[in-house]
Design an enzyme around this catalytic site. Structure first.
Site, PDB file in Angstrom:
ATOM      1  N   ASP A  13       0.824  -1.219   0.000  1.00  0.00           N
ATOM      2  CA  ASP A  13       0.000   0.000   0.000  1.00  0.00           C
ATOM      3  C   ASP A  13       0.854   1.263   0.000  1.00  0.00           C
ATOM      4  O   ASP A  13       0.654   2.164  -0.815  1.00  0.00           O
ATOM      5  CB  ASP A  13      -0.908   0.036   1.245  1.00  0.00           C
ATOM      6  CG  ASP A  13      -2.098  -0.903   1.121  1.00  0.00           C
ATOM      7  OD1 ASP A  13      -2.418  -1.323  -0.006  1.00  0.00           O
ATOM      8  OD2 ASP A  13      -2.704  -1.212   2.169  1.00  0.00           O
ATOM      9  N   ARG A  93       0.256   5.223  17.059  1.00  0.00           N
ATOM     10  CA  ARG A  93      -0.113   6.240  16.059  1.00  0.00           C
ATOM     11  C   ARG A  93       0.257   7.659  16.462  1.00  0.00           C
ATOM     12  O   ARG A  93       0.767   8.417  15.631  1.00  0.00           O
ATOM     13  CB  ARG A  93      -1.599   6.146  15.700  1.00  0.00           C
ATOM     14  CG  ARG A  93      -2.028   4.828  15.056  1.00  0.00           C
ATOM     15  CD  ARG A  93      -1.070   4.317  14.031  1.00  0.00           C
ATOM     16  NE  ARG A  93      -1.609   3.173  13.284  1.00  0.00           N
ATOM     17  CZ  ARG A  93      -0.902   2.422  12.459  1.00  0.00           C
ATOM     18  NH1 ARG A  93       0.388   2.676  12.276  1.00  0.00           N
ATOM     19  NH2 ARG A  93      -1.453   1.416  11.819  1.00  0.00           N
ATOM     20  N   ASP A 122      -7.279   4.212  12.616  1.00  0.00           N
ATOM     21  CA  ASP A 122      -5.933   4.764  12.464  1.00  0.00           C
ATOM     22  C   ASP A 122      -5.919   6.102  11.719  1.00  0.00           C
ATOM     23  O   ASP A 122      -5.161   6.993  12.056  1.00  0.00           O
ATOM     24  CB  ASP A 122      -5.023   3.743  11.776  1.00  0.00           C
ATOM     25  CG  ASP A 122      -4.686   2.574  12.702  1.00  0.00           C
ATOM     26  OD1 ASP A 122      -4.572   2.811  13.921  1.00  0.00           O
ATOM     27  OD2 ASP A 122      -4.564   1.441  12.216  1.00  0.00           O
ATOM     28  N   SER A 173      -5.196  -9.016   7.482  1.00  0.00           N
ATOM     29  CA  SER A 173      -4.624  -7.670   7.579  1.00  0.00           C
ATOM     30  C   SER A 173      -3.976  -7.558   8.956  1.00  0.00           C
ATOM     31  O   SER A 173      -4.623  -7.774   9.977  1.00  0.00           O
ATOM     32  CB  SER A 173      -5.740  -6.638   7.395  1.00  0.00           C
ATOM     33  OG  SER A 173      -5.344  -5.412   7.959  1.00  0.00           O
TER      34      SER A 173
HETATM   35  N1  ARG Z   1      -8.449  -2.409  15.915  1.00  0.00           N
HETATM   36  C1  ARG Z   1      -7.165  -1.992  16.368  1.00  0.00           C
HETATM   37  C2  ARG Z   1      -7.150  -0.501  16.586  1.00  0.00           C
HETATM   38  O1  ARG Z   1      -7.995   0.190  16.112  1.00  0.00           O
HETATM   39  C3  ARG Z   1      -6.069  -2.453  15.466  1.00  0.00           C
HETATM   40  C4  ARG Z   1      -5.968  -1.749  14.160  1.00  0.00           C
HETATM   41  C5  ARG Z   1      -4.924  -2.334  13.303  1.00  0.00           C
HETATM   42  N2  ARG Z   1      -4.615  -1.445  12.241  1.00  0.00           N
HETATM   43  C6  ARG Z   1      -4.431  -1.838  11.003  1.00  0.00           C
HETATM   44  N3  ARG Z   1      -4.164  -0.903  10.143  1.00  0.00           N
HETATM   45  N4  ARG Z   1      -4.536  -3.080  10.617  1.00  0.00           N
HETATM   46  O2  ARG Z   1      -6.297   0.009  17.251  1.00  0.00           O
END
Ligand code: ARG
Length: 413
Positions: A13, A93, A122, A173
């Site tokens: 990506d 993040r 995110d 993912s």
């Molecule tokens: N659900 C979790 C969160 O919101 C994990 C997210 C994982 N992020 C990803 N881009 N696969 O913190």
């Protein structure tokens, strides 16, 4: 050409994003790889970024800062989202947002970019973090904008002379850092299906874990882990060691139906061996060192704190207020906790605090009791005062009726 700093993982990506941002948006792209631990793409980050046409690839090792300033404070605060998720991705993040903004300033960039889709949390954490730290920076999220399928991305790169051998996409993912691994999509989208063995990478199943338990002693000072089995270690070393050891014993698997900020319910599989072990140990030490009122209020504030972290409000005054409270609660949280790691569970089996509120003389049923049992009588008289007055005035006259409410079946007979 204007410059842009892209948060670069080395995956398909964000590699596509490098090309796309230069061709379609006319930027010189500085690919910034922020190492928060455990990324499988780490060894190929530089070569892929350059192959995709980045002006330069910068790698920042943020592992120690991540644990010291993000993960461990969240640990001491007991921050766990929806009583399940130790917040690994959510904690990384804001650090990434901060470094993106710092590097944009260093490089004289006018824009930053990240690879988040429009469906997750995110994007919220990045966008709010960046805009809080520098409202003047433009934010571009290529994946959110174009949502290209995987084979189309590979074709797009190839059309522009970027031929990288991409491994076949795994079924999931995944996001990983030192505080935990998250795994979603594929067969996991069916909440009725047990996660297949290949959804897990850091932990053994309870069945395959060693039959003999491991015991560890974690020493905390003012709420922060500082040593394992008497050996002083850095936050990073403690986390790495526990990820390996607790993972081997199958500790830290979490299967969670989670409420995203954007409203979606999603099925998430997490592995957080170090976080789960440390959270259990830390909680046990607090039970020795905080009063029940302190424990009760702290639990409520922890919940608020977990929401704040999850929902992307790291750089806020609300956060500063909570941190001040949390730091104050940790003044006496020093001591050692013994944890047994065995077949999927981390069980606290011993605890010892420097300034403990546990008084064996008061608790004992053996000889040496220092508790005055006769004083209990006066205490109960006062404690039950309102209850007795209320019973006389309000409860006893209606007792037959309230019994009916409490035990309807009894009355029906
Ligand atoms: N659900 C979790 C969160 O919101 C994990 C997210 C994982 N992020 C990803 N881009 N696969 O913190």
């Amino acid at each position: 050409m204007p410059k842009l700093v892209l948060a670069y993982s080395g995956g398909l990506d964000t590699t596509t994003a490098i090309k796309w941002l230069s061709i379609e948006k006319g930027y010189e792209v500085i690919a910034l790889n922020i190492d928060v631990g455990m990324s499988r793409e780490q060894p190929v980050v530089e070569s892929r970024g350059m192959a995709a046409g980045a002006l330069k690839v910068r790698v920042i090792d943020a592992r120690e800062d991540f644990i010291r300033y993000f993960a461990f404070p969240a640990l001491a605060a007991g921050a766990v989202y929806q009583d399940a998720y130790p917040l690994a991705t959510a904690l990384a993040r804001p650090l990434m947002a901060k470094l993106l903004v710092d590097v944009a300033h260093e490089e004289g960039a006018t824009a930053v970019a990240h690879g988040c889709t429009g469906k997750g949390n995110d994007q919220v954490r990045f966008d709010i973090g960046i805009k809080t730290l520098d409202p003047g920076l433009e934010i571009i999220a290529p994946t959110r904008e174009y949502a290209m399928a995987r084979d189309y991305q590979i074709e797009y790169l190839s059309q522009h002379g970027v031929d990288i051998p991409w491994a076949a996409k795994g079924p999931y993912s995944i996001d990983e850092n030192l505080w935990g691994r998250s795994c979603e999509a594929g067969v996991l989208e069916d909440p009725w299906q047990e996660p297949p063995p290949d959804a897990y990478e850091w932990t053994r199943s309870a069945e395959d874990a060693p039959s003999a338990p491991a015991y560890i002693e974690v020493r905390f000072e003012q709420g922060m882990p500082v040593a394992i089995d008497g050996e002083g270690l850095s936050p990073l070393e403690i986390t790495e060691r526990l990820n390996t050891l607790a993972g081997l014993h199958g500790v830290g698997r979490i299967d969670h139906i989670e409420d995203r900020l954007v409203g979606i319910k999603s099925r998430e599989i997490y592995e957080s061996p170090a976080a789960v072990t440390l959270l259990a140990a830390h909680k046990a030490l607090e039970s020795m060192t905080l009063t029940k009122q302190q424990l009760r209020l702290k639990r409520d504030i922890s919940r608020e704190y977990a929401e704040l972290i999850y929902n992307g409000l790291w750089f806020s005054a609300h956060h500063q207020d909570i941190v001040a409270y949390m730091a104050s609660t940790q003044r006496f949280v020093s001591g050692t906790v013994r944890v047994k790691l065995h077949r999927g569970s981390a069980t606290v089996v011993g605890r010892r605090a420097d300034t403990s509120l546990y008084d064996r003389g008061l608790a004992t049923y053996d000889r040496g009791d220092t508790y005055d049992q006769n004083a209990a009588v006066g205490f109960i008289t006062i404690w039950g005062l309102q209850s007795r007055v209320q019973a006389r005035q309000q409860v006893l006259p209606g007792l037959r009726e309230s019994l009916k409410i409490a035990m309807p079946r009894e009355e029906e007979r």
